[in-house]
Design a protein around this motif. Structure first.
Motif, PDB file in Angstrom:
ATOM      1  N   HIS A   1      46.189  39.485  39.555  1.00 35.94           N
ATOM      2  CA  HIS A   1      45.169  38.871  38.703  1.00 35.94           C
ATOM      3  C   HIS A   1      44.022  38.334  39.550  1.00 35.94           C
ATOM      4  O   HIS A   1      42.839  38.504  39.204  1.00 35.94           O
ATOM      5  CB  HIS A   1      45.786  37.757  37.851  1.00 35.94           C
ATOM      6  CG  HIS A   1      44.825  37.113  36.928  1.00 35.94           C
ATOM      7  ND1 HIS A   1      44.223  35.909  37.199  1.00 35.94           N
ATOM      8  CD2 HIS A   1      44.338  37.518  35.725  1.00 35.94           C
ATOM      9  CE1 HIS A   1      43.408  35.595  36.207  1.00 35.94           C
ATOM     10  NE2 HIS A   1      43.462  36.546  35.295  1.00 35.94           N
ATOM     11  N   ARG A   2      44.344  37.696  40.657  1.00 38.31           N
ATOM     12  CA  ARG A   2      43.300  37.163  41.542  1.00 38.31           C
ATOM     13  C   ARG A   2      42.463  38.304  42.120  1.00 38.31           C
ATOM     14  O   ARG A   2      41.247  38.181  42.256  1.00 38.31           O
ATOM     15  CB  ARG A   2      43.927  36.325  42.663  1.00 38.31           C
ATOM     16  CG  ARG A   2      42.909  35.656  43.549  1.00 38.31           C
ATOM     17  CD  ARG A   2      42.077  34.637  42.790  1.00 38.31           C
ATOM     18  NE  ARG A   2      41.005  34.147  43.657  1.00 38.31           N
ATOM     19  CZ  ARG A   2      39.752  33.988  43.275  1.00 38.31           C
ATOM     20  NH1 ARG A   2      39.396  34.185  42.020  1.00 38.31           N
ATOM     21  NH2 ARG A   2      38.844  33.585  44.120  1.00 38.31           N
ATOM     22  N   ALA A   3      43.103  39.437  42.440  1.00 36.86           N
ATOM     23  CA  ALA A   3      42.363  40.599  42.956  1.00 36.86           C
ATOM     24  C   ALA A   3      41.355  41.084  41.927  1.00 36.86           C
ATOM     25  O   ALA A   3      40.211  41.403  42.271  1.00 36.86           O
ATOM     26  CB  ALA A   3      43.332  41.720  43.324  1.00 36.86           C
ATOM     27  N   GLN A   4      41.751  41.105  40.670  1.00 41.53           N
ATOM     28  CA  GLN A   4      40.829  41.523  39.619  1.00 41.53           C
ATOM     29  C   GLN A   4      39.650  40.565  39.512  1.00 41.53           C
ATOM     30  O   GLN A   4      38.507  40.984  39.316  1.00 41.53           O
ATOM     31  CB  GLN A   4      41.570  41.625  38.286  1.00 41.53           C
ATOM     32  CG  GLN A   4      42.575  42.751  38.255  1.00 41.53           C
ATOM     33  CD  GLN A   4      43.491  42.694  37.046  1.00 41.53           C
ATOM     34  OE1 GLN A   4      43.505  41.720  36.295  1.00 41.53           O
ATOM     35  NE2 GLN A   4      44.287  43.733  36.868  1.00 41.53           N
ATOM     36  N   GLU A   5      39.919  39.260  39.653  1.00 43.01           N
ATOM     37  CA  GLU A   5      38.839  38.275  39.617  1.00 43.01           C
ATOM     38  C   GLU A   5      37.870  38.475  40.779  1.00 43.01           C
ATOM     39  O   GLU A   5      36.658  38.420  40.594  1.00 43.01           O
ATOM     40  CB  GLU A   5      39.414  36.854  39.674  1.00 43.01           C
ATOM     41  CG  GLU A   5      40.172  36.448  38.444  1.00 43.01           C
ATOM     42  CD  GLU A   5      40.842  35.086  38.588  1.00 43.01           C
ATOM     43  OE1 GLU A   5      41.203  34.528  37.545  1.00 43.01           O
ATOM     44  OE2 GLU A   5      41.006  34.588  39.713  1.00 43.01           O
ATOM     45  N   ILE A   6      38.398  38.707  41.968  1.00 46.72           N
ATOM     46  CA  ILE A   6      37.554  38.907  43.144  1.00 46.72           C
ATOM     47  C   ILE A   6      36.705  40.162  42.974  1.00 46.72           C
ATOM     48  O   ILE A   6      35.507  40.164  43.264  1.00 46.72           O
ATOM     49  CB  ILE A   6      38.404  38.991  44.436  1.00 46.72           C
ATOM     50  CG1 ILE A   6      39.028  37.627  44.734  1.00 46.72           C
ATOM     51  CG2 ILE A   6      37.567  39.466  45.624  1.00 46.72           C
ATOM     52  CD1 ILE A   6      40.099  37.659  45.810  1.00 46.72           C
ATOM     53  N   GLN A   7      37.316  41.235  42.487  1.00 42.41           N
ATOM     54  CA  GLN A   7      36.576  42.478  42.285  1.00 42.41           C
ATOM     55  C   GLN A   7      35.463  42.294  41.265  1.00 42.41           C
ATOM     56  O   GLN A   7      34.354  42.812  41.432  1.00 42.41           O
ATOM     57  CB  GLN A   7      37.531  43.589  41.854  1.00 42.41           C
ATOM     58  CG  GLN A   7      38.429  44.041  42.978  1.00 42.41           C
ATOM     59  CD  GLN A   7      39.517  44.998  42.496  1.00 42.41           C
ATOM     60  OE1 GLN A   7      39.804  45.095  41.301  1.00 42.41           O
ATOM     61  NE2 GLN A   7      40.147  45.694  43.429  1.00 42.41           N
ATOM     62  N   THR A   8      35.724  41.534  40.223  1.00 41.86           N
ATOM     63  CA  THR A   8      34.704  41.256  39.208  1.00 41.86           C
ATOM     64  C   THR A   8      33.556  40.461  39.807  1.00 41.86           C
ATOM     65  O   THR A   8      32.380  40.737  39.523  1.00 41.86           O
ATOM     66  CB  THR A   8      35.314  40.481  38.027  1.00 41.86           C
ATOM     67  OG1 THR A   8      36.345  41.280  37.443  1.00 41.86           O
ATOM     68  CG2 THR A   8      34.270  40.152  36.978  1.00 41.86           C
ATOM     69  N   GLN A   9      33.848  39.500  40.660  1.00 45.88           N
ATOM     70  CA  GLN A   9      32.812  38.691  41.301  1.00 45.88           C
ATOM     71  C   GLN A   9      31.963  39.511  42.262  1.00 45.88           C
ATOM     72  O   GLN A   9      30.787  39.233  42.436  1.00 45.88           O
ATOM     73  CB  GLN A   9      33.451  37.523  42.062  1.00 45.88           C
ATOM     74  CG  GLN A   9      34.083  36.505  41.163  1.00 45.88           C
ATOM     75  CD  GLN A   9      34.915  35.480  41.922  1.00 45.88           C
ATOM     76  OE1 GLN A   9      35.058  35.552  43.137  1.00 45.88           O
ATOM     77  NE2 GLN A   9      35.467  34.532  41.202  1.00 45.88           N
TER      78      GLN A   9
END
Length: 73
Positions: free
Chosen positions: A63-71
Motif C-alpha cells: 500500500h505504501r508503494a502505491q502511495e509513493i508511486q502516486t506521489q
C-alpha cells in the motif's frame, strides 16, 4: 542490501529492523509511513521476506508503494 539499509537509515535514522521489528503495530505503521522512496521500500520488503514473512506487513508495504508511486507521478 547493506547499501539500501544505509540509505534508509540516513534518511530517517531508522534501520530496517527498527521499522519492521517494533514492539507494537502502531510503531510498525509509523515506520512504514516514514518511507518516502522506493529504494527504502524495496529494502523493507526484502527484509520482511527474509525474516518474518508477515502477510499483513507486506500488504502495508505494498500500500505504501502505491502511495509513493502516486506521489511521483
Amino acid at each position: 542490501m547493506s547499501n539500501d539499509s544505509a540509505e534508509s537509515t540516513a534518511a530517517t535514522g531508522l534501520t530496517l529492523e527498527q521499522r519492521l521489528e517494533a514492539p507494537t503495530t502502531h510503531l510498525i505503521d509509523a515506520g512504514i509511513a516514514t518511507i518516502h522512496d522506493m529504494t527504502t521500500l524495496r529494502a523493507c520488503v526484502a527484509y520482511e521476506n527474509t525474516n518474518q514473512q508477515r502477510a499483513q506487513i507486506l500488504r502495508r508495504l505494498e500500500h505504501r508503494a502505491q502511495e509513493i508511486q502516486t506521489q511521483e507521478e
